[in-house]
Design a protein around this motif. Structure first.
Motif, PDB file in Angstrom:
ATOM      1  N   GLU A  61       0.802  -1.221   0.000  1.00 46.97           N
ATOM      2  CA  GLU A  61       0.000   0.000   0.000  1.00 46.97           C
ATOM      3  C   GLU A  61       0.838   1.275   0.000  1.00 46.97           C
ATOM      4  OE1 GLU A  61      -3.046  -0.104   3.054  1.00 46.97           O
ATOM      5  OE2 GLU A  61      -3.124  -2.282   2.849  1.00 46.97           O
ATOM      6  N   VAL A  62       2.070   1.226   0.479  1.00 47.06           N
ATOM      7  CA  VAL A  62       2.879   2.437   0.570  1.00 47.06           C
ATOM      8  C   VAL A  62       4.146   2.408  -0.279  1.00 47.06           C
ATOM      9  CG1 VAL A  62       2.038   3.063   2.875  1.00 47.06           C
ATOM     10  CG2 VAL A  62       4.106   1.676   2.644  1.00 47.06           C
ATOM     11  N   MET A  63       4.475   1.254  -0.859  1.00 47.18           N
ATOM     12  CA  MET A  63       5.721   1.176  -1.628  1.00 47.18           C
ATOM     13  C   MET A  63       5.640   2.049  -2.880  1.00 47.18           C
ATOM     14  SD  MET A  63       5.640  -2.547  -3.444  1.00 47.18           S
ATOM     15  CE  MET A  63       4.390  -2.979  -4.644  1.00 47.18           C
ATOM     16  N   GLN A  64       6.797   2.563  -3.269  1.00 46.07           N
ATOM     17  CA  GLN A  64       6.904   3.280  -4.531  1.00 46.07           C
ATOM     18  C   GLN A  64       7.343   2.279  -5.592  1.00 46.07           C
ATOM     19  OE1 GLN A  64       9.085   6.961  -4.604  1.00 46.07           O
ATOM     20  NE2 GLN A  64       8.365   7.542  -2.592  1.00 46.07           N
ATOM     21  N   THR A  65       6.670   2.313  -6.723  1.00 42.33           N
ATOM     22  CA  THR A  65       6.961   1.325  -7.760  1.00 42.33           C
ATOM     23  C   THR A  65       7.691   1.911  -8.968  1.00 42.33           C
ATOM     24  OG1 THR A  65       4.773   1.657  -8.708  1.00 42.33           O
ATOM     25  CG2 THR A  65       5.011  -0.145  -7.123  1.00 42.33           C
ATOM     26  N   ASN A  66       7.696   3.211  -9.097  1.00 44.09           N
ATOM     27  CA  ASN A  66       8.368   3.848 -10.225  1.00 44.09           C
ATOM     28  C   ASN A  66       9.816   4.142  -9.827  1.00 44.09           C
ATOM     29  OD1 ASN A  66       8.791   5.004 -12.696  1.00 44.09           O
ATOM     30  ND2 ASN A  66       7.852   6.951 -12.152  1.00 44.09           N
ATOM     31  N   ILE A  67      10.605   3.082  -9.658  1.00 46.90           N
ATOM     32  CA  ILE A  67      11.957   3.178  -9.124  1.00 46.90           C
ATOM     33  C   ILE A  67      12.969   2.830 -10.215  1.00 46.90           C
ATOM     34  CG2 ILE A  67      13.564   2.233  -7.403  1.00 46.90           C
ATOM     35  CD1 ILE A  67      11.306   3.777  -6.090  1.00 46.90           C
ATOM     36  N   VAL A  68      13.982   3.663 -10.341  1.00 47.15           N
ATOM     37  CA  VAL A  68      15.080   3.379 -11.276  1.00 47.15           C
ATOM     38  C   VAL A  68      15.977   2.343 -10.610  1.00 47.15           C
ATOM     39  CG1 VAL A  68      17.080   4.359 -12.462  1.00 47.15           C
ATOM     40  CG2 VAL A  68      14.966   5.690 -12.278  1.00 47.15           C
ATOM     41  N   THR A  69      16.327   1.318 -11.357  1.00 45.73           N
ATOM     42  CA  THR A  69      17.193   0.254 -10.844  1.00 45.73           C
ATOM     43  C   THR A  69      18.407   0.124 -11.765  1.00 45.73           C
ATOM     44  OG1 THR A  69      16.060  -1.453 -12.143  1.00 45.73           O
ATOM     45  CG2 THR A  69      15.208  -1.017  -9.911  1.00 45.73           C
ATOM     46  N   ILE A 122      23.334  -0.175  -4.288  1.00 44.23           N
ATOM     47  CA  ILE A 122      24.602   0.511  -4.488  1.00 44.23           C
ATOM     48  C   ILE A 122      24.358   1.970  -4.119  1.00 44.23           C
ATOM     49  CG2 ILE A 122      24.183   0.945  -6.940  1.00 44.23           C
ATOM     50  CD1 ILE A 122      27.253   0.575  -7.322  1.00 44.23           C
ATOM     51  N   SER A 123      25.329   2.554  -3.434  1.00 44.92           N
ATOM     52  CA  SER A 123      25.162   3.922  -2.960  1.00 44.92           C
ATOM     53  C   SER A 123      26.315   4.805  -3.420  1.00 44.92           C
ATOM     54  CB  SER A 123      25.092   3.946  -1.434  1.00 44.92           C
ATOM     55  OG  SER A 123      26.353   3.605  -0.892  1.00 44.92           O
ATOM     56  N   ARG A 124      26.061   6.115  -3.381  1.00 48.78           N
ATOM     57  CA  ARG A 124      27.130   7.071  -3.684  1.00 48.78           C
ATOM     58  C   ARG A 124      28.273   6.857  -2.715  1.00 48.78           C
ATOM     59  NH1 ARG A 124      23.632  12.566  -3.944  1.00 48.78           N
ATOM     60  NH2 ARG A 124      23.906  12.261  -1.720  1.00 48.78           N
ATOM     61  N   ASP A 125      27.925   6.641  -1.452  1.00 52.23           N
ATOM     62  CA  ASP A 125      28.963   6.438  -0.445  1.00 52.23           C
ATOM     63  C   ASP A 125      29.864   5.263  -0.798  1.00 52.23           C
ATOM     64  OD1 ASP A 125      27.781   8.493   0.936  1.00 52.23           O
ATOM     65  OD2 ASP A 125      26.833   7.216   2.447  1.00 52.23           O
ATOM     66  N   SER A 126      29.270   4.152  -1.223  1.00 53.42           N
ATOM     67  CA  SER A 126      30.085   2.975  -1.542  1.00 53.42           C
ATOM     68  C   SER A 126      30.962   3.243  -2.761  1.00 53.42           C
ATOM     69  CB  SER A 126      29.221   1.730  -1.751  1.00 53.42           C
ATOM     70  OG  SER A 126      28.348   1.895  -2.843  1.00 53.42           O
ATOM     71  N   LEU A 127      30.458   3.979  -3.729  1.00 53.42           N
ATOM     72  CA  LEU A 127      31.276   4.339  -4.887  1.00 53.42           C
ATOM     73  C   LEU A 127      32.449   5.210  -4.470  1.00 53.42           C
ATOM     74  CD1 LEU A 127      28.481   5.127  -7.493  1.00 53.42           C
ATOM     75  CD2 LEU A 127      30.227   3.345  -7.707  1.00 53.42           C
ATOM     76  N   LEU A 128      32.176   6.203  -3.643  1.00 52.98           N
ATOM     77  CA  LEU A 128      33.237   7.094  -3.203  1.00 52.98           C
ATOM     78  C   LEU A 128      34.239   6.392  -2.312  1.00 52.98           C
ATOM     79  CD1 LEU A 128      31.102  10.281  -2.545  1.00 52.98           C
ATOM     80  CD2 LEU A 128      32.784   9.946  -4.371  1.00 52.98           C
ATOM     81  N   ARG A 129      33.759   5.576  -1.367  1.00 51.00           N
ATOM     82  CA  ARG A 129      34.655   4.848  -0.469  1.00 51.00           C
ATOM     83  C   ARG A 129      35.543   3.891  -1.246  1.00 51.00           C
ATOM     84  NH1 ARG A 129      30.512   4.628   3.287  1.00 51.00           N
ATOM     85  NH2 ARG A 129      29.820   2.651   2.478  1.00 51.00           N
ATOM     86  N   THR A 130      34.960   3.207  -2.206  1.00 49.78           N
ATOM     87  CA  THR A 130      35.733   2.252  -2.990  1.00 49.78           C
ATOM     88  C   THR A 130      36.827   2.974  -3.764  1.00 49.78           C
ATOM     89  OG1 THR A 130      33.831   0.831  -3.206  1.00 49.78           O
ATOM     90  CG2 THR A 130      35.589   0.507  -4.792  1.00 49.78           C
ATOM     91  N   GLY A 131      36.464   4.063  -4.397  1.00 47.83           N
ATOM     92  CA  GLY A 131      37.451   4.806  -5.174  1.00 47.83           C
ATOM     93  C   GLY A 131      38.525   5.437  -4.326  1.00 47.83           C
ATOM     94  N   PHE A 132      38.120   6.131  -3.274  1.00 49.92           N
ATOM     95  CA  PHE A 132      39.093   6.834  -2.458  1.00 49.92           C
ATOM     96  C   PHE A 132      39.878   5.889  -1.577  1.00 49.92           C
ATOM     97  CE2 PHE A 132      36.227  10.413  -3.424  1.00 49.92           C
ATOM     98  CZ  PHE A 132      37.175  11.244  -4.020  1.00 49.92           C
ATOM     99  N   GLY A 133      39.302   4.732  -1.268  1.00 50.65           N
ATOM    100  CA  GLY A 133      40.005   3.764  -0.421  1.00 50.65           C
ATOM    101  C   GLY A 133      41.201   3.151  -1.110  1.00 50.65           C
ATOM    102  N   LYS A 160      20.479  11.790 -12.211  1.00 44.92           N
ATOM    103  CA  LYS A 160      19.195  11.793 -11.504  1.00 44.92           C
ATOM    104  C   LYS A 160      19.286  12.325 -10.074  1.00 44.92           C
ATOM    105  CE  LYS A 160      17.137   9.483 -14.871  1.00 44.92           C
ATOM    106  NZ  LYS A 160      16.102  10.024 -15.690  1.00 44.92           N
ATOM    107  N   GLY A 161      20.512  12.522  -9.566  1.00 44.78           N
ATOM    108  CA  GLY A 161      20.669  12.999  -8.196  1.00 44.78           C
ATOM    109  C   GLY A 161      20.323  11.954  -7.158  1.00 44.78           C
ATOM    110  N   PHE A 162      20.487  10.673  -7.492  1.00 42.89           N
ATOM    111  CA  PHE A 162      20.147   9.592  -6.568  1.00 42.89           C
ATOM    112  C   PHE A 162      21.281   9.339  -5.581  1.00 42.89           C
ATOM    113  CE2 PHE A 162      17.557   7.575 -10.198  1.00 42.89           C
ATOM    114  CZ  PHE A 162      16.442   8.293  -9.846  1.00 42.89           C
ATOM    115  N   LYS A 163      20.914   8.923  -4.389  1.00 43.73           N
ATOM    116  CA  LYS A 163      21.892   8.501  -3.387  1.00 43.73           C
ATOM    117  C   LYS A 163      22.140   6.997  -3.478  1.00 43.73           C
ATOM    118  CE  LYS A 163      20.870  11.981   0.099  1.00 43.73           C
ATOM    119  NZ  LYS A 163      20.420  12.202   1.469  1.00 43.73           N
ATOM    120  N   ARG A 164      21.083   6.256  -3.850  1.00 39.19           N
ATOM    121  CA  ARG A 164      21.170   4.796  -3.911  1.00 39.19           C
ATOM    122  C   ARG A 164      20.353   4.264  -5.075  1.00 39.19           C
ATOM    123  NH1 ARG A 164      21.029   6.577   0.951  1.00 39.19           N
ATOM    124  NH2 ARG A 164      22.515   5.900   2.524  1.00 39.19           N
TER     125      ARG A 164
END
Length: 172
Positions: A116-124, A159-170, A141-145
């Motif tokens: 009843e509350v889920m959003q279905t128009n989600i980019v994957t 997958i998140s912006r944080d994981s992309l950044l951590r992986t690259g900078f790590g 799209k300005g997505f975080k995840r």
């Protein structure tokens, strides 16, 4: 306005991410899922117990159906404002209007479902997509995840912006 990392700066760093090329290499697999018939009360407990902001909704075969964001739950129940200790005590008094509304709210949580509350128009994104595609999608799209799916549409993780950044900078 949505906040996005400075991807241009990120690219200018020329960071080598050795063998990490695909979304599946860095996606989080420890994400929470619910079935469409899961009660909203259970979804809220999942969010609270795991200190997360979203729950993926999947069918019996694990196929991705949508996402429930914590903010969606707040919006769904924005008519009910039961803040503070006084309101808690008043909710326990059975003959008051506030007590009746609190009971109705708890019943709604138990009766309402994830569907009843889920959003279905989600980019994957697919688990075999290259990381550059994930960066492009998130930047455009300005997505975080992004939910990550396999070729059959089954939910595999996030997958998140944080994981992309951590992986690259790590690796620097």
């Amino acid at each position: 306005m949505k906040e996005a990392p400075d991807w241009k700066s990120f690219r200018e760093q020329h960071i080598e991410v050795d063998n990490l090329r695909l979304v599946s290499d860095i996606m989080r697999r420890d994400t929470q899922t619910a079935r469409p018939e899961t009660s909203l009360e259970e979804v809220i407990q999942m969010i609270d117990a795991n200190d997360i902001q979203r729950v993926a909704v999947v069918d019996g075969d694990g196929r991705f159906l949508g996402l429930i964001f914590d903010r969606d739950l707040l919006v769904a129940f924005s008519a009910a404002h039961y803040e503070g200790i006084w309101n808690y005590f008043v909710s326990k008094i059975p003959f008051t209007e506030r007590g009746r509304k609190c009971r109705e709210f708890r019943e709604l949580l138990r009766a309402g479902t994830a569907a009843e509350v889920m959003q279905t128009n989600i980019v994957t994104i697919g688990e075999n997509a290259v990381l550059d595609e994930a960066v492009r999608l998130m930047t455009d799209k300005g997505f975080k995840r992004l939910p990550v799916l396999d070729a059959q549409g089954r939910f595999r993780g996030m997958i998140s912006r944080d994981s992309l950044l951590r992986t690259g900078f790590g690796k620097g």
